[in-house]
Design a protein around this motif. Structure first.
Motif, PDB file in Angstrom:
ATOM      1  N   ALA A  57       0.734  -1.216  -0.170  1.00  0.00           N
ATOM      2  CA  ALA A  57       0.084   0.177   0.019  1.00  0.00           C
ATOM      3  C   ALA A  57       0.819   1.329   0.074  1.00  0.00           C
ATOM      4  CB  ALA A  57      -0.974  -0.009   1.189  1.00  0.00           C
ATOM      5  N   GLU A  58       1.880   1.345   0.779  1.00  0.00           N
ATOM      6  CA  GLU A  58       2.865   2.425   0.949  1.00  0.00           C
ATOM      7  C   GLU A  58       3.419   2.486  -0.410  1.00  0.00           C
ATOM      8  OE1 GLU A  58       6.515   3.810   3.937  1.00  0.00           O
ATOM      9  OE2 GLU A  58       6.377   1.617   3.131  1.00  0.00           O
ATOM     10  N   SER A  59       3.711   1.540  -0.929  1.00  0.00           N
ATOM     11  CA  SER A  59       4.205   1.787  -2.418  1.00  0.00           C
ATOM     12  C   SER A  59       3.475   2.580  -3.568  1.00  0.00           C
ATOM     13  CB  SER A  59       4.778   0.483  -3.314  1.00  0.00           C
ATOM     14  OG  SER A  59       3.441  -0.241  -3.607  1.00  0.00           O
ATOM     15  N   ARG A  60       2.144   2.810  -3.290  1.00  0.00           N
ATOM     16  CA  ARG A  60       1.280   3.486  -4.191  1.00  0.00           C
ATOM     17  C   ARG A  60       1.737   4.993  -4.159  1.00  0.00           C
ATOM     18  NH1 ARG A  60      -2.012   0.630  -6.973  1.00  0.00           N
ATOM     19  NH2 ARG A  60      -3.518   2.084  -6.867  1.00  0.00           N
ATOM     20  N   GLY A  61       2.446   5.420  -3.109  1.00  0.00           N
ATOM     21  CA  GLY A  61       2.971   6.810  -3.080  1.00  0.00           C
ATOM     22  C   GLY A  61       2.190   7.623  -2.257  1.00  0.00           C
ATOM     23  N   GLY A  62       2.621   9.025  -2.370  1.00  0.00           N
ATOM     24  CA  GLY A  62       1.749  10.215  -1.462  1.00  0.00           C
ATOM     25  C   GLY A  62       2.484  10.395  -0.257  1.00  0.00           C
ATOM     26  N   ALA A  63       2.020  11.524   0.558  1.00  0.00           N
ATOM     27  CA  ALA A  63       2.897  12.217   1.600  1.00  0.00           C
ATOM     28  C   ALA A  63       2.413  11.239   2.932  1.00  0.00           C
ATOM     29  CB  ALA A  63       2.518  13.515   1.715  1.00  0.00           C
TER      30      ALA A  63
END
Length: 142
Positions: free
Chosen positions: A91-97
């Motif tokens: 999920a973290e690999s989907r990007g974003g702050a």
């Protein structure tokens, strides 16, 4: 290495049938048909992935400058094997702050799990899913 791939075939029905007998879904009154529909219906902002036969994750993106884990489940016999961590890393690999999640206030195991992964409890959400129960919004800055 943990294999994470999209849900396919009968997997949404399979996971839904198993999850409704487990908390928090049991306590919150989820229904197998509605949960299976959620795991299967077309939605361009919701990605559903699985570690086959062991766990499932549904991630909404974009959502408040980062992905939101709407559902994360690791079946009881597969817990403690790093599957939940692998799904959160996916999920973290989907990007974003930010990386967001929500957990039922009574779900102490899930709260501890997310805490170990660096999530911070940011807001209680009374009655979000079911009257008389509270969810807790979690955030992990990336």
């Amino acid at each position: 290495m943990t294999t994470i791939r999209p849900l396919t075939g009968a997997e949404p029905d399979h996971f839904a049938a198993l999850l409704i007998d487990l908390d928090p879904w049991r306590r919150l009154g989820y229904n197998a048909l509605a949960l299976a529909d959620y795991l299967d219906r077309p939605d361009p902002t919701l990605t559903r992935m699985t570690v086959p036969g062991k766990g499932v994750i549904a991630v909404r993106s974009p959502w408040l400058r980062g992905p939101y884990i709407e559902l994360l489940a690791v079946l009881p016999d597969a817990q403690g094997q790093g599957i939940g961590r692998a799904l959160v890393e996916w999920a973290e690999s989907r990007g974003g702050a930010n990386l967001w999640a929500c957990v039922s206030d009574f779900n102490k195991a899930a709260r501890a799990f997310y805490g170990r992964l660096g999530f911070v409890e940011v807001a209680p959400l009374p009655g979000l899913v079911t009257a008389g129960e509270s969810e807790i919004l979690l955030r992990r800055p990336n």
